[in-house]
Design an enzyme around this catalytic site. Structure first.
Site, PDB file in Angstrom:
ATOM      1  N   HIS A 171       0.835  -1.213   0.000  1.00 27.84           N
ATOM      2  CA  HIS A 171       0.000   0.000   0.000  1.00 27.84           C
ATOM      3  C   HIS A 171       0.864   1.255   0.000  1.00 27.84           C
ATOM      4  O   HIS A 171       1.212   1.788   1.057  1.00 27.84           O
ATOM      5  CB  HIS A 171      -0.927  -0.016   1.213  1.00 27.84           C
ATOM      6  CG  HIS A 171      -1.997   1.032   1.172  1.00 27.84           C
ATOM      7  ND1 HIS A 171      -3.192   0.903   1.840  1.00 27.84           N
ATOM      8  CD2 HIS A 171      -2.057   2.233   0.544  1.00 27.84           C
ATOM      9  CE1 HIS A 171      -3.933   1.968   1.617  1.00 27.84           C
ATOM     10  NE2 HIS A 171      -3.258   2.801   0.844  1.00 27.84           N
ATOM     11  N   ASN A 201      -4.725   6.201  -7.269  1.00 26.84           N
ATOM     12  CA  ASN A 201      -5.218   7.584  -7.241  1.00 26.84           C
ATOM     13  C   ASN A 201      -4.160   8.599  -7.661  1.00 26.84           C
ATOM     14  O   ASN A 201      -3.909   9.586  -6.990  1.00 26.84           O
ATOM     15  CB  ASN A 201      -5.798   7.928  -5.861  1.00 26.84           C
ATOM     16  CG  ASN A 201      -4.774   7.842  -4.738  1.00 26.84           C
ATOM     17  OD1 ASN A 201      -3.759   7.170  -4.866  1.00 26.84           O
ATOM     18  ND2 ASN A 201      -5.043   8.518  -3.639  1.00 26.84           N
ATOM     19  N   LYS A 215      -8.810  -1.593  -6.606  1.00 22.52           N
ATOM     20  CA  LYS A 215      -8.911  -0.722  -5.428  1.00 22.52           C
ATOM     21  C   LYS A 215     -10.188   0.091  -5.514  1.00 22.52           C
ATOM     22  O   LYS A 215     -10.471   0.726  -6.527  1.00 22.52           O
ATOM     23  CB  LYS A 215      -7.693   0.228  -5.390  1.00 22.52           C
ATOM     24  CG  LYS A 215      -7.719   1.237  -4.246  1.00 22.52           C
ATOM     25  CD  LYS A 215      -7.525   0.580  -2.895  1.00 22.52           C
ATOM     26  CE  LYS A 215      -7.734   1.527  -1.720  1.00 22.52           C
ATOM     27  NZ  LYS A 215      -6.608   2.408  -1.479  1.00 22.52           N
ATOM     28  N   ASP A 240       0.732   2.537   3.796  1.00 25.27           N
ATOM     29  CA  ASP A 240      -0.112   3.616   3.244  1.00 25.27           C
ATOM     30  C   ASP A 240       0.718   4.891   3.082  1.00 25.27           C
ATOM     31  O   ASP A 240       0.304   5.982   3.479  1.00 25.27           O
ATOM     32  CB  ASP A 240      -1.357   3.866   4.094  1.00 25.27           C
ATOM     33  CG  ASP A 240      -2.354   4.805   3.396  1.00 25.27           C
ATOM     34  OD1 ASP A 240      -2.183   5.080   2.191  1.00 25.27           O
ATOM     35  OD2 ASP A 240      -3.290   5.254   4.069  1.00 25.27           O
ATOM     36  N   HIS A 254       2.567  14.156   0.893  1.00 26.36           N
ATOM     37  CA  HIS A 254       2.154  15.480   0.414  1.00 26.36           C
ATOM     38  C   HIS A 254       3.271  16.429   0.830  1.00 26.36           C
ATOM     39  O   HIS A 254       4.006  16.144   1.782  1.00 26.36           O
ATOM     40  CB  HIS A 254       0.851  15.925   1.078  1.00 26.36           C
ATOM     41  CG  HIS A 254      -0.301  15.004   0.842  1.00 26.36           C
ATOM     42  ND1 HIS A 254      -0.987  14.962  -0.346  1.00 26.36           N
ATOM     43  CD2 HIS A 254      -0.897  14.090   1.645  1.00 26.36           C
ATOM     44  CE1 HIS A 254      -1.962  14.060  -0.261  1.00 26.36           C
ATOM     45  NE2 HIS A 254      -1.919  13.502   0.930  1.00 26.36           N
ATOM     46  N   GLY A 286      -2.948  12.254   4.706  1.00 25.71           N
ATOM     47  CA  GLY A 286      -1.902  11.321   4.299  1.00 25.71           C
ATOM     48  C   GLY A 286      -0.567  11.668   4.903  1.00 25.71           C
ATOM     49  O   GLY A 286      -0.266  12.839   5.143  1.00 25.71           O
TER      50      GLY A 286
HETATM   51  C1  NCD Z   1      -4.283   8.728   0.709  1.00 23.08           C
HETATM   52  C2  NCD Z   1      -3.648   9.636  -0.334  1.00 23.08           C
HETATM   53  O1  NCD Z   1      -3.176  10.714   0.030  1.00 23.08           O
HETATM   54  O2  NCD Z   1      -3.570   9.244  -1.493  1.00 23.08           O
HETATM   55  N1  NCD Z   1      -4.490   9.476   1.915  1.00 23.08           N
HETATM   56  C3  NCD Z   1      -4.625   8.980   3.151  1.00 23.08           C
HETATM   57  O3  NCD Z   1      -4.881   9.772   4.064  1.00 23.08           O
HETATM   58  N2  NCD Z   1      -4.483   7.713   3.430  1.00 23.08           N
HETATM   59  C4  NCD Z   1      -5.538   8.149   0.177  1.00 23.08           C
HETATM   60  C5  NCD Z   1      -5.995   6.921   0.902  1.00 23.08           C
HETATM   61  O4  NCD Z   1      -5.239   5.962   1.105  1.00 23.08           O
HETATM   62  O5  NCD Z   1      -7.152   6.854   1.280  1.00 23.08           O
HETATM   63 ZN    ZN Z   2      -7.231   4.681   1.829  1.00 21.97          ZN
HETATM   64 ZN    ZN Z   3      -3.704   4.785   0.774  1.00 17.80          ZN
END
Ligand code: NCD
Ligand code: ZN
Ligand code: ZN
Length: 405
Positions: free
Chosen positions: A54, A88, A139, A276, A280, A293
């Site tokens: 992820h 995304n 996804k 994850d 940013h 994120g």
């Molecule tokens: C993710 C992103 O910034 O792409 N952000 C997050 O807070 N986890 C999107 C996601 O995984 O839902």
């Molecule tokens: Zn997510």
């Molecule tokens: Zn994610």
């Protein structure tokens, strides 16, 4: 052929002194040895490389946040030798030609091996490439979609797929957008979204629940599904990470959620560890509308190795959750130091604890919620037998391949 010697984690056996022969990037034999010095003798331990299923490497479209080079180098320095990238990006990875474009970029820039997730959109299951595209998984996001469509699409894909459907499970009807003054406002906006989503999801062996974040979510996991947890949902909460920088989806919660998730993770009820990694820029995070994120692909394994040293986690659970279990979930023959597997490993010395310093990390996002935390970084990382990072420096460019080709 090359030979690696040291004390290695061997699946189902534990730590064993071995000599590992590598031919063309794959392990050709693993023999017990008395550790006579040969070519590559590891100090500390040899562990399998991690597979982080992820990450968001933001390329194409948002390369001011990250791209396949910076993201994969960040992975490599953190002991992650393979990743799966989420769809995304801009454009979203939602059809065969966009998939091929991203695959091409990754092949040119990624120093780690990779898989690519494809976004679930209307009519996905009717596409002629639905059963042949070499993607890691599908996804499904709950953003910008009605709850009817979200659950209908999940069911349609689960009925027809032969690979995992990874869901970001927050119920669209329970994701509120009240303005944020402090981080707990974000948590409160999403307070029951995860449990409401999970309790409405059908049971399926193809279902994989991304970034589980709550005790109530844990208690409502659909039967047969698998799930993953991220270091930030195990270690961070509204008390120890309270600035709006720590806005993430699903949100941070409280210590009791950390503890319940951690217990389930220790027991293997949550089988998989994933980062994850969602970078940013710091300017974006500090703006009036901070995106959700946090980066994490480089700090995931080092933080959890520190947890092992502090005796909060068994090494066997860490190796299983970072290497063996994600590979198995994705149907890949990897994640173990064993004949026939890719020679992906990291050398770690458990005495190497150091404080995380953002200036030493490789993500373009250039911040970390774990700055100053103790962590153990691998001192060498090999991808298919090739040294790709050493002492948190990248020593090789590109070379990553699609795991699903
Ligand atoms: C993710 C992103 O910034 O792409 N952000 C997050 O807070 N986890 C999107 C996601 O995984 O839902
Ligand atoms: Zn997510
Ligand atoms: Zn994610």
């Amino acid at each position: 052929m090359s030979v690696f010697e040291g004390r290695a984690w061997i699946s189902k056996q534990g730590l064993v002194d071995v000599s590992i022969e590598v031919d063309n990037g794959y392990i050709s034999s693993v023999k017990k040895t008395n550790l006579e010095p040969k070519k590559e003798k590891a100090r500390g331990l040899i562990l399998p490389g991690a597979l982080d299923m992820h990450v968001h490497f933001r390329d194409p479209g948002y390369s001011h946040k990250e791209d396949w080079q910076t993201g994969s180098e960040s992975a490599a320095c953190g002991g992650v030798t393979a990743v799966v990238d989420m769809p995304n990006t801009n454009p979203f990875t939602s059809n065969l030609s966009l998939f091929k474009e991203k695959e091409q970029i990754a092949k040119e820039k990624s120093v780690v091996d990779f898989g690519i997730g494809v976004n679930v959109e209307e009519h996905l299951t009717e596409q002629d490439w639905f059963s042949t595209i070499p993607s890691a998984f599908w996804k499904l996001y709950p953003y910008g979609i009605s709850s009817e469509d979200y659950f209908r699409l999940a069911k349609e894909v689960l009925d027809k797929t032969n690979k995992p459907l990874v869901i970001h499970c927050e119920h669209p009807d329970y994701m509120h957008n009240n303005p944020l003054e402090k981080l707990s406002d974000h948590t409160n906006n999403r307070l029951v979204a995860e449990e409401k989503c999970l309790s409405a999801m059908p049971s399926s062996e193809y279902l994989h629940v991304a970034h589980l974040s709550t005790s109530n979510g844990l208690n409502n996991l659909p039967a047969l599904s698998s799930t993953e947890v991220c270091p930030h949902h195990l270690l961070l909460n509204l008390d120890n990470c309270s600035s709006l920088d720590c806005k993430v989806d699903p949100p941070l919660r409280n210590v009791s959620d950390n503890n319940n998730l951690y217990d389930a993770y220790r027991q293997g009820k949550i089988p998989i560890l994933a980062s994850d990694h969602a970078p940013h820029t710091i300017e974006e995070k500090r703006s009036d509308t901070p995106p959700s994120g946090m980066p994490g692909v480089e700090t995931m394994v080092p933080l959890m190795l520190q947890e092992v040293v502090e005796k909060r986690l068994d090494l066997s659970r860490l190796v299983n959750s970072m290497s063996e279990a994600p590979a198995e979930r994705l149907g890949l023959n990897r994640g173990r130091i064993e004949k026939g597997q890719p020679a992906d490993f990291m050398f770690v010395d458990l005495v190497d604890s150091e404080k995380i310093d953002v200036d030493s990390l490789h993500s373009r996002s250039n911040w970390s919620p774990f700055e100053g935390w103790e962590a153990i970084f691998p001192y060498k990382v090999f991808r298919r037998g090739e040294l790709i990072s050493e002492n948190s420096e990248v020593v090789s460019k590109g070379g990553g391949l699609n795991l699903f080709d």
